[in-house]
Design a protein around this motif. Structure first.
Motif, mmCIF file in Angstrom:
data_model
loop_
_atom_site.group_PDB
_atom_site.id
_atom_site.type_symbol
_atom_site.label_atom_id
_atom_site.label_comp_id
_atom_site.label_asym_id
_atom_site.label_seq_id
_atom_site.Cartn_x
_atom_site.Cartn_y
_atom_site.Cartn_z
ATOM 1 N N ILE A 287 1.044 -1.332 -0.154
ATOM 2 C CA ILE A 287 0.065 -0.166 -0.151
ATOM 3 C C ILE A 287 0.770 1.305 0.067
ATOM 4 O O ILE A 287 2.118 1.084 0.302
ATOM 5 C CB ILE A 287 -0.937 0.041 1.263
ATOM 6 C CG1 ILE A 287 -0.028 0.190 2.562
ATOM 7 C CG2 ILE A 287 -1.899 -1.267 1.354
ATOM 8 C CD1 ILE A 287 -1.064 0.515 3.759
ATOM 9 N N ALA A 288 0.226 2.187 -0.435
ATOM 10 C CA ALA A 288 0.810 3.892 -0.164
ATOM 11 C C ALA A 288 -0.040 4.396 0.895
ATOM 12 O O ALA A 288 -1.483 4.304 0.839
ATOM 13 C CB ALA A 288 1.258 4.597 -1.496
ATOM 14 N N VAL A 289 0.493 5.360 1.595
ATOM 15 C CA VAL A 289 -0.470 6.250 2.403
ATOM 16 C C VAL A 289 -0.239 7.618 2.266
ATOM 17 O O VAL A 289 0.829 8.228 2.238
ATOM 18 C CB VAL A 289 0.165 5.952 4.065
ATOM 19 C CG1 VAL A 289 -0.710 6.520 5.002
ATOM 20 C CG2 VAL A 289 -0.016 4.301 4.428
ATOM 21 N N THR A 290 -1.360 8.255 1.814
ATOM 22 C CA THR A 290 -1.550 9.621 1.714
ATOM 23 C C THR A 290 -1.989 10.219 3.051
ATOM 24 O O THR A 290 -3.305 10.020 3.292
ATOM 25 C CB THR A 290 -2.162 9.975 0.613
ATOM 26 O OG1 THR A 290 -1.686 9.564 -0.578
ATOM 27 C CG2 THR A 290 -2.304 11.463 0.213
ATOM 28 N N TYR A 291 -1.295 11.166 3.781
ATOM 29 C CA TYR A 291 -1.876 11.425 4.936
ATOM 30 C C TYR A 291 -1.972 12.938 4.999
ATOM 31 O O TYR A 291 -1.019 13.710 4.591
ATOM 32 C CB TYR A 291 -0.785 11.203 6.005
ATOM 33 C CG TYR A 291 -0.813 11.699 7.560
ATOM 34 C CD1 TYR A 291 -2.156 11.496 8.116
ATOM 35 C CD2 TYR A 291 0.162 12.357 8.085
ATOM 36 C CE1 TYR A 291 -2.444 11.940 9.492
ATOM 37 C CE2 TYR A 291 0.174 12.812 9.286
ATOM 38 C CZ TYR A 291 -1.064 12.763 9.999
ATOM 39 O OH TYR A 291 -1.247 13.110 11.394
ATOM 40 N N LEU A 292 -3.178 13.467 5.557
ATOM 41 C CA LEU A 292 -3.507 14.885 5.608
ATOM 42 C C LEU A 292 -3.901 15.104 6.993
ATOM 43 O O LEU A 292 -4.755 15.142 7.486
ATOM 44 C CB LEU A 292 -4.713 15.116 4.845
ATOM 45 C CG LEU A 292 -5.276 16.554 4.269
ATOM 46 C CD1 LEU A 292 -4.139 17.271 3.959
ATOM 47 C CD2 LEU A 292 -6.440 16.381 3.702
ATOM 48 N N PRO A 293 -2.690 15.629 7.611
ATOM 49 C CA PRO A 293 -2.984 16.372 9.209
ATOM 50 C C PRO A 293 -3.585 17.424 9.314
ATOM 51 O O PRO A 293 -3.162 18.579 8.687
ATOM 52 C CB PRO A 293 -1.350 16.443 9.685
ATOM 53 C CG PRO A 293 -0.545 16.651 8.470
ATOM 54 C CD PRO A 293 -1.204 16.099 6.977
ATOM 55 N N LEU A 294 -4.658 17.703 9.907
ATOM 56 C CA LEU A 294 -5.498 18.910 9.854
ATOM 57 C C LEU A 294 -5.710 19.013 11.560
ATOM 58 O O LEU A 294 -6.311 20.391 11.658
ATOM 59 C CB LEU A 294 -6.775 18.721 9.262
ATOM 60 C CG LEU A 294 -6.877 18.437 7.847
ATOM 61 C CD1 LEU A 294 -8.063 18.021 7.049
ATOM 62 C CD2 LEU A 294 -6.102 19.555 7.076
ATOM 63 N N ALA A 295 -5.577 18.337 12.483
ATOM 64 C CA ALA A 295 -5.661 18.747 13.698
ATOM 65 C C ALA A 295 -4.990 19.872 14.193
ATOM 66 O O ALA A 295 -4.045 20.268 13.919
ATOM 67 C CB ALA A 295 -5.142 17.340 14.889
ATOM 68 N N CYS A 296 -5.681 20.857 15.319
ATOM 69 C CA CYS A 296 -5.278 21.728 15.964
ATOM 70 C C CYS A 296 -5.186 21.952 17.140
ATOM 71 O O CYS A 296 -6.515 21.628 17.769
ATOM 72 C CB CYS A 296 -6.019 22.783 15.036
ATOM 73 S SG CYS A 296 -5.123 24.431 15.129
ATOM 74 N N SER A 297 -4.265 22.377 18.062
ATOM 75 C CA SER A 297 -4.428 22.591 19.472
ATOM 76 C C SER A 297 -5.441 23.682 19.559
ATOM 77 O O SER A 297 -5.402 24.631 18.965
ATOM 78 C CB SER A 297 -2.870 23.048 19.914
ATOM 79 O OG SER A 297 -2.165 22.022 19.877
ATOM 80 N N GLY A 298 -6.086 23.454 20.792
ATOM 81 C CA GLY A 298 -7.111 24.396 21.170
ATOM 82 C C GLY A 298 -8.449 24.101 20.545
ATOM 83 O O GLY A 298 -9.561 24.843 20.769
ATOM 84 N N ALA A 299 -8.556 23.144 19.596
ATOM 85 C CA ALA A 299 -9.866 22.926 18.913
ATOM 86 C C ALA A 299 -10.966 22.389 19.930
ATOM 87 O O ALA A 299 -10.825 21.533 20.556
ATOM 88 C CB ALA A 299 -9.611 21.932 17.692
ATOM 89 N N THR A 300 -12.180 22.996 19.654
ATOM 90 C CA THR A 300 -13.370 22.370 20.042
ATOM 91 C C THR A 300 -14.117 21.841 18.756
ATOM 92 O O THR A 300 -13.751 21.993 17.962
ATOM 93 C CB THR A 300 -14.194 23.472 20.993
ATOM 94 O OG1 THR A 300 -14.791 24.268 20.098
ATOM 95 C CG2 THR A 300 -13.491 23.989 22.089
#
Length: 648
Positions: A287-300
């Motif tokens: 497989i190949a993994v395409t990763y999209l990081p979107l998490a953000c400190s402080g998020a609700t």
């Protein structure tokens, strides 16, 4: 004439040997040497990495090891400076969070979100005759590509994405008839998005930690008198911090900051989401993994996932300082990315979402402030501004606000994952305040970076019990539609829930100490809470009572605690939040507010890199199960009729 009598037993043995010799070659191979087969793998298959060497570092470290064991080995190998510091500039997402389209990976330009081909390495393995010659053919439907090499040589080519490639090799060795080995190469590119708050983003673990100097930096306290000053280590390279009356340009200070995968969100390559996606790519070579990081400190859920939120910190480069102020909603970013991807590849889909959210919705940071802020002046000010919370308020939000927020989030995520929320893997928080299965005892140890901090034992026990007996069980019920949580379609609305790491964290809270902790920690972070010299004259030169320089601290070495305490937060990141409006920014960097925030805003009470690795170990089996990974390509082997030179 003499007759020779042959024993019946000998005849039986001879007949058995003759029968064995007549058995098919493949049966004999099965009893001993492994049959020949075509083995293949996707190269540099964690597609966030532009260069193969960065991926291979993790291939080697993860070989026969857990993510946690690999992280610990890399920490020692890097002398505590961390592996991510060298990888940071070689990614397909820039430090502002923008995806590079196209991204040049190992000298080849590729679309990051919509790949059209993948680099493949093919080998002939098993009982390959020495000196055998391999005639390879690869056919993806556009006509065969042929080449002939020594069978010991691997073959590199780029496989078309979305269609199978038939791989055939004819193995010729001496006078024996050539053998044909056949397999099908079909790469599965898995698209994974990471959503959530500071636990998801990797807060507490800057990819390049701040460099601290050995001399002191002056902070004011809220008392505003000469006795209200105190000294802590300064940032390396910054001049003029010894006096609280100095007013060096803020830009000079910012240029010496820690560096993150994304400063505005304090995203880090050490986050469990990144480590899970990376470990998945290492474990499954097809497989190949395409990763999209979107998490953000402080998020609700409301401000972060559905709506924009305040940025955590400025993006600082050698030439510019970008304080964008706000960060776009994560769901908006994800929808826009998927819309752009489907425009190029209509069949492109989001395979999996990694999610951790909910702590900020119940004001967990307010609970932390309530525990550690002891000075009455600060407590009064922070209660007035809402910085200090209470268990009662968090309990009310847990019962009233969080279920409604989860319901809305569930409906928003369903169309993104094909209306199957099992493809949303919710990774639970760990209780940060446990050691040996019981709440930490409290006290100033680990929090003496600020003179008004002291973890109150009673309040700490109350918060730890609330988290363990109320908050964590409610999150599980919300994710799984259990415990009275009503879901419109329980069968399709249940997320995949991961909490296997919680048992391990019960022995590794922020107060955990080990005889194998880094020598600097054992010598300089006092168990009594007197790590820093209160004498403002002496501390301006040497703020630490151990007599050693803060520059010796290493953020990435194995420790007993998997949770950053306030001292760790300051020594690793020393963050001054800068995503405020100009009117809200304190007058200068010696301001009392900066003194408090710099001690906690870089990741206090968040998992260390080891903690995130342990979370990744828990998440990885669940992710592989959801994606139904594990089946290897079928290999077909058959003998060929002798090949004459004329037929070549």
């Amino acid at each position: 004439m003499t007759r020779i009598r042959i024993a019946p037993a000998f005849i039986r043995i001879a007949l058995l040997l003759a029968a064995l010799c007549a058995l098919p070659a493949d049966w004999a191979a099965a009893q001993g040497a492994a049959p020949m087969q075509i083995s293949w793998e996707v190269r540099n298959r964690f597609r966030l990495f532009r260069e193969e060497r960065d991926f291979q570092l993790h291939v080697e470290s993860l070989r026969n090891h857990s993510v946690l064991a690999a992280e610990q080995a890399l920490e020692v190998q890097s002398d505590g400076r961390g592996w991510a510091r060298n990888t940071l500039g070689r990614l397909c997402i820039d430090l502002a969070g923008k995806v590079s389209e196209p991204c040049t990976r190992d000298t080849v330009k590729e679309s990051y979100l919509t790949p059209t081909e993948h680099p493949i390495t093919v080998r002939l393995t098993g009982d390959v005759p020495v000196g055998a010659v391999c005639a390879w053919t690869f056919d993806d439907g556009d006509g065969p590509r042929q080449s002939t090499f020594d069978c010991a040589e691997p073959i590199n080519f780029r496989a078309r994405y979305g269609r199978p490639t038939q791989a055939t090799v004819e193995v010729a060795s001496g006078p024996d008839a050539p053998q044909r080995v056949v397999t099908q190469i079909m790469v599965r590119d898995v698209l994974i998005a990471g959503l959530g708050d500071s636990i998801a983003s990797g807060e507490g673990n800057p990819d390049r930690p701040v460099a601290l100097s050995d001399d002191g930096f002056c902070f004011r306290s809220y008392l505003g008198t000469a006795s209200g000053m105190f000294y802590r280590p300064s940032r390396a390279g910054f001049k003029g911090g010894r006096s609280c009356d100095s007013y060096e340009p803020l830009q000079a200070w910012q240029r010496q900051s820690a560096t993150w995968l994304n400063s505005a969100c304090h995203r880090s390559l050490y986050s469990y989401q990144t480590r899970t996606a990376l470990a998945l790519a290492v474990a499954y070579p097809h497989i190949a993994v395409t990763y999209l990081p979107l998490a953000c400190s402080g998020a609700t859920i409301a401000d972060g996932l559905f709506g924009s939120q305040r940025a955590r910190e400025c993006l600082t480069t050698k030439t510019t300082i970008n304080c964008q102020g706000t960060v776009n909603a994560q769901l908006t970013e994800l929808r826009e990315a998927m819309t752009a991807a489907k425009r190029r590849q209509p069949n492109r889909k989001l395979d999996l979402v990694l999610l951790s959210v909910g702590a900020n919705d119940i004001n967990f940071s307010g609970l932390v402030a309530d525990v550690i802020v002891e000075n009455s002046t600060e407590r009064t000010l922070f209660k007035r501004t809402g910085i200090i919370g209470s268990v009662e308020d968090s309990r009310a939000a847990l019962a009233r606000d969080l279920p409604a927020g989860f319901s809305k989030l569930r409906e928003a995520l369903k169309p993104l994952v094909g209306n199957d929320l099992s493809h949303v893997v919710y990774v639970a928080y760990a209780n940060p305040a446990l050691a040996n299965g019981a709440p930490c005892p409290g006290g100033p140890a680990g929090f003496d970076i600020h003179p008004s901090f002291n973890a109150d034992p009673q309040r700490l026990s109350s918060v730890a019990n609330f988290v363990q007996s109320e908050f964590l069980p409610q999150l599980k019920a919300l994710a799984l539609c259990q415990g009275g949580i009503m879901c419109r379609d329980p069968a399709g609305d249940r997320m995949t829930f991961v909490d296997a790491h919680q048992a391990a964290f019960a022995n590794h809270g922020f107060c955990a100490r080990s005889a194998s902790d880094p020598e600097f920690d054992r010598a300089c972070f006092s168990a009594k809470g007197d790590s820093f010299d209160p004498d403002i004259v002496a501390a301006a030169e040497q703020p630490m009572t151990c007599g050693r320089g803060a520059s010796e601290f290493r953020a990435y070495l194995p420790r007993g605690r998997w949770i950053r305490d306030a001292n760790d937060s300051y020594f690793a990141a020393m963050t001054y939040p800068q995503g405020y409006s100009a009117a809200a920014v304190p007058a200068d960097i010696h301001d009392a507010t900066w003194g408090v925030l710099s001690a906690v805003y870089g990741g206090a009470i968040h998992p260390t890199a080891e903690g995130h690795a342990a979370m990744a170990d828990a998440a990885l089996p669940a992710v592989a199960d959801v994606l139904r990974l594990g089946n290897e390509a079928e290999v077909v082997q058959e003998p060929l009729a002798p090949v004459t030179p004329a037929s070549r």
